[in-house]
Design a protein around this motif. Structure first.
Motif, PDB file in Angstrom:
ATOM      1  N   CYS A  64      72.997  37.013  25.539  1.00 20.21           N
ATOM      2  CA  CYS A  64      72.040  36.284  24.480  1.00 20.21           C
ATOM      3  C   CYS A  64      73.764  35.873  23.587  1.00 20.21           C
ATOM      4  CB  CYS A  64      71.686  37.144  23.551  1.00 20.21           C
ATOM      5  SG  CYS A  64      71.421  36.380  21.888  1.00 20.21           S
ATOM      6  N   GLU A  65      73.707  35.317  23.330  1.00 17.66           N
ATOM      7  CA  GLU A  65      75.213  34.713  23.185  1.00 17.66           C
ATOM      8  C   GLU A  65      75.144  35.405  21.406  1.00 17.66           C
ATOM      9  OE1 GLU A  65      75.479  30.671  22.222  1.00 17.66           O
ATOM     10  OE2 GLU A  65      75.119  30.208  24.092  1.00 17.66           O
ATOM     11  N   CYS A  73      68.104  37.001  20.352  1.00 18.01           N
ATOM     12  CA  CYS A  73      68.272  35.920  19.741  1.00 18.01           C
ATOM     13  C   CYS A  73      66.877  34.757  19.972  1.00 18.01           C
ATOM     14  CB  CYS A  73      69.183  34.829  19.185  1.00 18.01           C
ATOM     15  SG  CYS A  73      69.927  34.139  20.162  1.00 18.01           S
ATOM     16  N   GLY A  74      66.936  34.469  21.186  1.00 15.77           N
ATOM     17  CA  GLY A  74      66.039  33.475  21.626  1.00 15.77           C
ATOM     18  C   GLY A  74      66.215  32.193  21.078  1.00 15.77           C
ATOM     19  N   GLU A  75      67.328  31.922  20.463  1.00 15.48           N
ATOM     20  CA  GLU A  75      67.465  31.216  19.845  1.00 15.48           C
ATOM     21  C   GLU A  75      69.373  30.407  20.493  1.00 15.48           C
ATOM     22  OE1 GLU A  75      66.831  29.975  16.007  1.00 15.48           O
ATOM     23  OE2 GLU A  75      64.479  31.089  17.452  1.00 15.48           O
ATOM     24  N   CYS A  76      69.574  31.015  21.350  1.00 19.58           N
ATOM     25  CA  CYS A  76      71.256  30.825  21.684  1.00 19.58           C
ATOM     26  C   CYS A  76      70.585  29.762  22.923  1.00 19.58           C
ATOM     27  CB  CYS A  76      72.181  31.277  21.522  1.00 19.58           C
ATOM     28  SG  CYS A  76      71.363  33.030  23.053  1.00 19.58           S
ATOM     29  N   CYS A  79      69.368  32.324  25.400  1.00 11.86           N
ATOM     30  CA  CYS A  79      68.569  32.784  25.689  1.00 11.86           C
ATOM     31  C   CYS A  79      67.717  31.408  25.961  1.00 11.86           C
ATOM     32  CB  CYS A  79      68.316  32.927  24.383  1.00 11.86           C
ATOM     33  SG  CYS A  79      68.792  34.776  23.674  1.00 11.86           S
TER      34      CYS A  79
END
Ligand SMILES: [Zn+2]
Length: 592
Positions: A64-65, A73-76, A79
């Motif tokens: 994850c960034e 985060c699940g957003e980057c 992910c």
């Protein structure tokens, strides 16, 4: 709108969403939070328990960034790419389809290069036990000195096939099958988020069919939604899975509990009309009997909240449930040999009806009563057992069936004799209402007016006792206890038994209770039993049995001794009969 499979759509995106596997989850979160990540993890467990899901989750945590953490985060970009299966530094290998050494070597050659985008290059090797010996060697070389930017995640359903050299370099996590309740809860959760409704029993059925695999459960749920539309109904799921309506199985068991052959056959006819697969019906019957047995033996386990099941658990005797299970299990083996499945199945349930133990309460008494209608009312209930008064304990099924029919026509002599036993005592005994009290060491000289007052002679009572024990069909400790007792007398609703002090260990709460219950069942009314401890005891059934066995043994040994052929062998070869090797014929028959 393109339809996305539920299993894919609802794949856990964080450790929180993971179903089950709490210990593994905790260990991984701990490793991530303390920064102590081992270069190689091995996830073991059957299919569909979350091995690759965990591995992908871990890949996200590492890349994850926002930084390495247990909450990606699940957003980057990283992910999202991992979730969509297109992250360049996550190399997924299915060893089941890639076992050639060249492939693995090529794969591991690239290990040395730094990751293209992420922090770690993550190798996820599924079904790692399928690698060839050469591939294992190549893998081992890498694991011996893993580059710092490489993470190995291995998964297997068969860890036994992985060489110990590899195993010793991995941290191993055993993933458990996911419990049915957890699966059902997860399915309910998924449906709610999908805006769909369901009947709870439908989800339990799906969870059971999934057999511990969440992936299978979700794919079955997919099918159920496709099958039934916006609402997942129990009937639809049963039809889809080919599950047998449980009502029909309950109906059969109620018929058995009530000894109602007509109801039993009606239930079978109903199943035949519904074109049920009788092999599956038998499997469902076994499942229900298993739940009944658990409910009866460990009620606090609350194996099932189904009120109908609880009702049946109360209505059926535990030994009946065990017997039915045994018959159903044997029936399952024999069903393919039956002329047609329906008649085969009917024979199985009729066998349950016919071989039901006679120790039960009211149903037996009622049946015997109708069969012995010509006998006077008071004797009628006891007439059936009396017919077998002299019979030895039955051994074969055939004998038990024969008995059952014999019981329908009791000879007058037998019923008359029983009536004598049941006559009120001529003299009132000193034993009062509290006669259940046991004599203990403080009162060794307890008076025995009861024996005098007993309506039948002592010798008769003794014979009678052995016959009664045979009819009670006691097993285990209770049977031992009964056999070591002498019946001093029966008076009203009280049995007086004596037992030698040396056999006192047989007299515990459980054996005592079971014997009292059996005597009550035998008499067809609640009975009390007084146990008296004595220093010397007469000829108990146990002593008689022992003597009979010894006599049979002596006779057998004598027969061998006298045998011409044996004598010839002994003389010619200087042979001798091995001590203890001779067994009476009766024992041999008994064991086969
Ligand atoms: Zn991220």
């Amino acid at each position: 709108m393109s339809y996305q499979a539920l299993a894919r759509k609802w794949r856990p995106r964080s450790f929180d969403q993971l179903v089950g596997q709490a210990p593994v989850r905790r260990a991984l979160i701990n490793a991530l939070e303390t920064g102590r990540i081992h270069p190689a993890y091995l996830f073991t467990g059957t299919r569909g328990v979350g091995k690759t899901t965990l591995a992908r989750l871990l890949a996200k945590c590492l890349n994850c960034e926002q930084g390495v953490s247990a909450q990606p985060c699940g957003e980057c970009e990283a992910c999202r790419e991992i979730e969509e299966g297109r992250f360049i530094d996550l190399i997924e290998v299915d060893a089941a389809s890639r076992t050639k050494v060249e492939d693995t070597r090529e794969l591991l050659d690239n290990v040395q290069y730094a990751p293209v985008r992420g922090r770690y290059k993550v190798y996820l090797i599924d079904e790692v036990h399928m690698l060839s010996g050469h591939s294992f060697n190549a893998l081992l070389k890498t694991l011996e000195e893993p580059p710092p930017h490489v993470q190995f995640l291995l998964a297997t359903t068969d860890p036994q096939k992985i060489p110990p050299t590899i195993l010793s370099r991995c941290v191993q996590f055993g993933l458990k099958r996911i419990p049915e309740t957890a699966i059902a809860e997860h399915l309910a959760d998924v449906l709610e988020r999908e805006g769909l409704t369901s009947e709870p029993r439908a989800l339990t059925l799906l969870a059971t069919a999934a057999d511990g695999s969440l992936r299978d459960a979700l794919s079955l749920l997919d099918q159920a939604v496709a099958y039934g539309g916006a609402s997942v109904a129990e009937a639809d799921v049963r039809e889809m899975l080919g599950t047998i309506p449980r009502d029909a199985v309950y109906g059969m068991l109620r018929g058995l509990a009530a000894q109602d052959g007509a109801a039993l056959l009606a239930a079978v006819a109903g199943l035949a009309e519904a074109a049920a697969d009788f092999g599956a019906v038998l499997a469902e019957l076994l499942g229900v009997l298993h739940r009944l047995a658990v409910q009866q033996v460990v009620p606090e386990s609350r194996v099932d909240d189904d009120p109908e099941l609880l009702e049946l658990a109360a209505a059926l005797a535990p030994e009946d449930v065990q017997l039915f299970y045994q018959i159903a299990l044997l029936g399952r083996r024999d069903l393919p040999y039956a002329g047609d499945p329906r008649s085969g199945f009917e024979m199985i349930v009729l066998r349950m009806l016919a071989f039901r133990p006679q120790s039960g309460g009211p149903p037996q008494a009622a049946r015997a009563g109708t069969g012995a209608a010509e006998v006077e009312a008071p004797a009628a209930t006891r007439a059936a057992p009396a017919a077998r008064e002299e019979a030895a304990p039955p051994r074969s099924s055939a004998e038990r069936v024969a008995e059952m029919f014999a019981a329908e026509k009791p000879p007058a002599r037998a019923s008359a004799r029983v009536r004598t036993t049941a006559e009120p005592p001529v003299a009132d005994a000193a034993a009062g209402e509290d006669a259940l009290v046991e004599a203990n060491d403080d009162t060794p000289q307890m008076p025995q007016p009861a024996r005098v007052a007993a309506p039948v002679e002592a010798a008769d009572v003794d014979d009678d006792w052995a016959a009664r024990i045979a009819r009670m069909r006691l097993s285990g400790m209770a049977g031992q206890l009964a056999n070591h007792c002498m019946l001093d007398g029966v008076q009203g609703d009280q049995y007086r038994l004596s037992i030698a002090r040396s056999s006192e260990s047989l007299l515990n709460d459980m054996s005592r209770q079971r014997l009292i219950e059996a005597i009550s069942a035998l008499e067809g009314r609640p009975m009390r039993v007084e146990f008296r401890l004595v220093d010397e005891i007469g000829d108990t059934p146990a002593a008689q049995q022992q003597r009979a066995a010894a006599a049979r043994q002596a006779a057998a040994e004598q027969a061998i001794e006298d045998d011409e052929a044996v004598r010839a062998i002994r003389e010619r070869f200087a042979a001798q009969v091995v001590p203890g090797s001779v067994r009476p014929r009766h024992d041999i028959d008994h064991n086969h």
